[in-house]
Design an enzyme around this catalytic site. Structure first.
Site, PDB file in Angstrom:
ATOM      1  N   LYS A   1       0.845  -1.202   0.000  1.00  0.00           N
ATOM      2  CA  LYS A   1       0.000   0.000   0.000  1.00  0.00           C
ATOM      3  C   LYS A   1       0.876   1.246   0.000  1.00  0.00           C
ATOM      4  CE  LYS A   1      -2.032   2.891   2.815  1.00  0.00           C
ATOM      5  NZ  LYS A   1      -2.160   3.992   1.852  1.00  0.00           N
TER       6      LYS A   1
ATOM      7  N   GLY B   1       6.493   5.145   8.272  1.00  0.00           N
ATOM      8  CA  GLY B   1       5.584   6.288   8.356  1.00  0.00           C
ATOM      9  C   GLY B   1       5.707   6.951   9.711  1.00  0.00           C
TER      10      GLY B   1
ATOM     11  N   THR C   1       1.059   6.442  13.668  1.00  0.00           N
ATOM     12  CA  THR C   1       0.486   5.370  12.840  1.00  0.00           C
ATOM     13  C   THR C   1       1.134   4.034  13.203  1.00  0.00           C
ATOM     14  OG1 THR C   1       0.375   7.021  11.075  1.00  0.00           O
ATOM     15  CG2 THR C   1      -0.142   4.755  10.461  1.00  0.00           C
TER      16      THR C   1
ATOM     17  N   GLU D   1       9.466   1.566  10.803  1.00  0.00           N
ATOM     18  CA  GLU D   1      10.435   2.656  10.574  1.00  0.00           C
ATOM     19  C   GLU D   1       9.670   3.952  10.750  1.00  0.00           C
ATOM     20  OE1 GLU D   1      13.560   2.168  10.134  1.00  0.00           O
ATOM     21  OE2 GLU D   1      13.531   0.012   9.786  1.00  0.00           O
TER      22      GLU D   1
ATOM     23  N   CYS E   1      13.103  11.542   6.590  1.00  0.00           N
ATOM     24  CA  CYS E   1      13.140  11.156   8.011  1.00  0.00           C
ATOM     25  C   CYS E   1      14.546  11.316   8.597  1.00  0.00           C
ATOM     26  CB  CYS E   1      12.678   9.717   8.157  1.00  0.00           C
ATOM     27  SG  CYS E   1      13.609   8.604   7.098  1.00  0.00           S
TER      28      CYS E   1
ATOM     29  N   GLU F   1       8.605  16.251  15.875  1.00  0.00           N
ATOM     30  CA  GLU F   1       8.974  16.154  14.461  1.00  0.00           C
ATOM     31  C   GLU F   1       8.150  17.145  13.638  1.00  0.00           C
ATOM     32  OE1 GLU F   1       7.781  12.704  12.069  1.00  0.00           O
ATOM     33  OE2 GLU F   1       9.830  12.580  11.332  1.00  0.00           O
TER      34      GLU F   1
HETATM   35  P1  NAD Z   1       1.740   8.200   7.877  1.00  0.00           P
HETATM   36  O1  NAD Z   1       2.008   7.410   9.077  1.00  0.00           O
HETATM   37  O2  NAD Z   1       0.626   9.181   7.898  1.00  0.00           O
HETATM   38  O3  NAD Z   1       1.414   7.250   6.634  1.00  0.00           O
HETATM   39  C1  NAD Z   1       2.305   6.230   6.218  1.00  0.00           C
HETATM   40  C2  NAD Z   1       1.504   5.140   5.536  1.00  0.00           C
HETATM   41  O4  NAD Z   1       0.654   4.531   6.501  1.00  0.00           O
HETATM   42  C3  NAD Z   1       0.589   5.642   4.418  1.00  0.00           C
HETATM   43  O5  NAD Z   1       0.576   4.703   3.378  1.00  0.00           O
HETATM   44  C4  NAD Z   1      -0.763   5.704   5.121  1.00  0.00           C
HETATM   45  O6  NAD Z   1      -1.855   5.600   4.240  1.00  0.00           O
HETATM   46  C5  NAD Z   1      -0.675   4.491   6.035  1.00  0.00           C
HETATM   47  N1  NAD Z   1      -1.589   4.534   7.176  1.00  0.00           N
HETATM   48  C6  NAD Z   1      -2.153   5.622   7.758  1.00  0.00           C
HETATM   49  N2  NAD Z   1      -2.966   5.229   8.768  1.00  0.00           N
HETATM   50  C7  NAD Z   1      -2.903   3.879   8.835  1.00  0.00           C
HETATM   51  C8  NAD Z   1      -3.506   2.894   9.664  1.00  0.00           C
HETATM   52  N3  NAD Z   1      -4.356   3.219  10.631  1.00  0.00           N
HETATM   53  N4  NAD Z   1      -3.189   1.612   9.465  1.00  0.00           N
HETATM   54  C9  NAD Z   1      -2.307   1.245   8.504  1.00  0.00           C
HETATM   55  N5  NAD Z   1      -1.736   2.125   7.665  1.00  0.00           N
HETATM   56  C10 NAD Z   1      -2.018   3.430   7.826  1.00  0.00           C
HETATM   57  O7  NAD Z   1       3.103   8.896   7.500  1.00  0.00           O
HETATM   58  P2  NAD Z   1       3.374   9.925   6.334  1.00  0.00           P
HETATM   59  O8  NAD Z   1       2.805  11.250   6.725  1.00  0.00           O
HETATM   60  O9  NAD Z   1       2.989   9.320   5.028  1.00  0.00           O
HETATM   61  O10 NAD Z   1       4.969   9.990   6.351  1.00  0.00           O
HETATM   62  C11 NAD Z   1       5.707  10.854   7.158  1.00  0.00           C
HETATM   63  C12 NAD Z   1       6.267  10.125   8.345  1.00  0.00           C
HETATM   64  O11 NAD Z   1       7.028   9.015   7.929  1.00  0.00           O
HETATM   65  C13 NAD Z   1       7.217  10.974   9.158  1.00  0.00           C
HETATM   66  O12 NAD Z   1       6.947  10.788  10.522  1.00  0.00           O
HETATM   67  C14 NAD Z   1       8.583  10.416   8.813  1.00  0.00           C
HETATM   68  O13 NAD Z   1       9.567  10.599   9.798  1.00  0.00           O
HETATM   69  C15 NAD Z   1       8.265   8.984   8.623  1.00  0.00           C
HETATM   70  N6  NAD Z   1       9.299   8.329   7.828  1.00  0.00           N
HETATM   71  C16 NAD Z   1      10.146   7.458   8.456  1.00  0.00           C
HETATM   72  C17 NAD Z   1      11.161   6.835   7.735  1.00  0.00           C
HETATM   73  C18 NAD Z   1      12.123   5.876   8.383  1.00  0.00           C
HETATM   74  O14 NAD Z   1      12.818   5.178   7.668  1.00  0.00           O
HETATM   75  N7  NAD Z   1      12.181   5.800   9.698  1.00  0.00           N
HETATM   76  C19 NAD Z   1      11.283   7.106   6.367  1.00  0.00           C
HETATM   77  C20 NAD Z   1      10.403   7.996   5.776  1.00  0.00           C
HETATM   78  C21 NAD Z   1       9.404   8.597   6.518  1.00  0.00           C
END
Ligand code: NAD
Length: 480
Positions: free
Chosen positions: A173, A226, A230, A248, A282, A384
């Site tokens: 997804k 993400g 989440t 992650e 990130c 963040e």
């Molecule tokens: P997010 O958590 O909003 O979404 C990430 C993914 O999770 C999306 O595909 C979203 O649709 C899905 N999602 C949302 N709610 C969900 C649920 N209840 N159940 C399952 N899936 C769900 O994050 P974002 O805004 O897309 O990304 C930004 C975040 O990601 C920042 O916090 C960033 O630090 C983090 N990030 C971390 C890394 C790492 O390697 N540690 C890398 C990139 C981004």
């Protein structure tokens, strides 16, 4: 208007609901395509396809699985321009960045795991009692791969490649905010003849598609990248079902600059480490700590360099900063700049939305922003922001800066600048961080473990760590 489709059981299909979500071009601020608003029903179809394909795929010799990965990698490379343009339009990032970083890395992820899987070994343990143990590492089954919007194809492929290389079948997804290159990837998989059901891509909202994947009893493994909140939601659902989880999550990364650092290199690199991809990586340095003797000079030169970054049309050469990914994200970032001022911070440069409407760009641009004068423990320095906003703070001693650096709930990537070798090793050992870069930033060797500590995550991606995660070890003990 272009309608994106799900990729299920080897075919591109519409969502069962026939409902769609608007997909925005963040530079223009307008809808340019439609994303399937998939439901549990679509997820069920994808899981069922993945389950049916699993036995055959997991028993396919790894050399053949490896060939498929290599072909996918080559196709992405052949279509670099198409993919890069799509990523830039969908995400708002500069085309030059997508062309140089995002898409080549996505191709490399498939190439790397096409090679890694044929070199992946399992252990054997000899016992003097006349017995030998060997470890079987077998693919697990249907794997969920859920990824964010900041590095769309780069992070999506970073999960999918090791999962399918190891013999699992995947329901993936992508973020509903940046679905386009995942859609192009599904077309590539069809072109290379990837067996049906091995990879399924279901588009849509996290609370529908992501949640259905977390809930499903037919999905024993979840790899998620993400936000920390989440990740917590997914962990709550997955933990009582004893699923294997890799999370992650967010970061609030320190960049620590000692007086003895290589000045020109640190200046160049910190402009990138704080503001690349509009600060939406990130791993970006969002808290910059500079030792007191160098502080004033560094601050002056750094502000000068940050002011020179060109915010503009992502598709034009010479643009350093594109658009933020969405209106709501831009509002969140601007809200943090207001908070920083309330907390007593001084905005040294930036701080405002950029209006490019004269160029027909009604999207979400924000000036790269540097803030000074905040305490290490205020909200601006603890939470963040994930945008083009960094803080700068002086320090005197190693102990003091270690305390600042380790004070947040996050622990993803720290960057350290010094020419003192002993200090570099000592600090690397003391930093609460999954990754430490010394005198460099984002220098990646795909064999190394990647991930964070504390609220930045659980588990590691990369190299054989990912292949271990996507396989289940079984010990076999034979006495002879
Ligand atoms: P997010 O958590 O909003 O979404 C990430 C993914 O999770 C999306 O595909 C979203 O649709 C899905 N999602 C949302 N709610 C969900 C649920 N209840 N159940 C399952 N899936 C769900 O994050 P974002 O805004 O897309 O990304 C930004 C975040 O990601 C920042 O916090 C960033 O630090 C983090 N990030 C971390 C890394 C790492 O390697 N540690 C890398 C990139 C981004």
């Amino acid at each position: 208007m272009q309608k994106i489709q799900n990729y299920i059981n080897g075919e591109l299909i519409d969502p069962t609901s026939s409902e769609y979500i608007d997909n925005y071009n963040p530079a223009k601020g307008e809808v340019y395509s439609l994303i399937p608003d998939s439901t549990e029903e679509d997820v069920e179809l994808a899981i069922s396809a993945a389950k049916s394909a699993f036995r055959s795929w997991s028993e396919t010799p790894k050399e053949i699985r490896s060939d498929y990965l290599l072909k996918i990698s080559q196709k992405i490379e052949e279509r670099l321009e198409e993919f890069a343009l799509a990523e830039s339009i969908d995400n708002g990032k500069p085309l030059s960045l997508a062309r140089k970083v995002d898409i080549p890395r996505a191709a490399k992820n498939f190439r790397f795991y096409s090679s890694a899987i044929v070199h992946f070994e399992s252990e054997s343990h000899y016992m003097e009692l006349g017995a030998i143990n060997y470890t079987l590492r077998k693919a697990i089954g249907v794997t969920a791969c859920i990824s964010p919007w900041n590095l769309p194809l780069y992070l999506f492929s970073w999960k999918i490649a090791p999962a399918i290389a190891a013999g699992n079948c995947v329901v993936a997804k992508p973020s509903e905010i940046t679905p386009m290159t995942a859609y192009l990837l599904s077309k590539v998989c069809i072109e290379v003849g990837l067996p049906k059901g091995v990879l399924n891509i279901v588009h849509g909202y996290g609370h529908k598609v992501g949640n259905a994947l977390s809930e499903s009893n037919d999905v024993p493994v979840i790899s998620f990248t993400g936000g920390t909140k989440t990740g917590e939601t997914i962990a709550r659902i997955a933990a009582p079902k004893f699923k294997k989880l890799s999370l992650e999550l967010g970061g609030k990364n320190p960049c620590i600059i000692f007086d003895d650092a290589d000045y020109d290199k640190v200046l160049d690199t910190t402009v990138r480490s704080a503001f690349a991809n509009q600060g939406q990586i990130c791993l970006c340095s969002s808290r910059i700590f500079v030792q007191d003797k160098m502080y004033e000079k560094f601050k002056r030169d750094f502000v000068h360099r940050v002011k020179a970054l060109k915010v503009g049309n992502p598709n034009e050469n010479g643009t350093d900063q594109g658009a933020l990914v969405s209106k709501s994200h831009m509002e969140k970032v601007l809200g943090y700049i207001d908070l920083a001022k309330e907390e007593g911070g001084t905005v040294l440069c930036g701080g405002k939305q950029v209006d490019l409407s004269e160029q027909g760009l009604n999207g979400w641009f924000v000036e790269p922003t540097l803030i000074e004068g905040l305490s290490y423990d205020c909200r601006t320095n603890q939470e963040e922001i994930f945008g083009p906003v960094a803080t700068i703070t002086p320090f005197k001693t190693e102990e003091e800066v270690l305390m600042y650096a380790n004070s947040t709930e996050y622990g993803l990537a720290a960057t350290l600048w010094t020419s003192n070798l002993s200090r570099a090793h000592r600090m690397a050992n003391e930093l609460h961080s999954g990754i430490v870069w010394i005198n460099c930033w984002l220098l990646r060797d795909l064999r190394t473990p990647f991930g964070g500590v504390k609220n930045s995550g659980v588990g590691r991606e990369g190299g054989f760590e990912a292949l271990r995660f996507f396989t289940e070890p079984k010990n076999v003990c034979i006495q002879y």
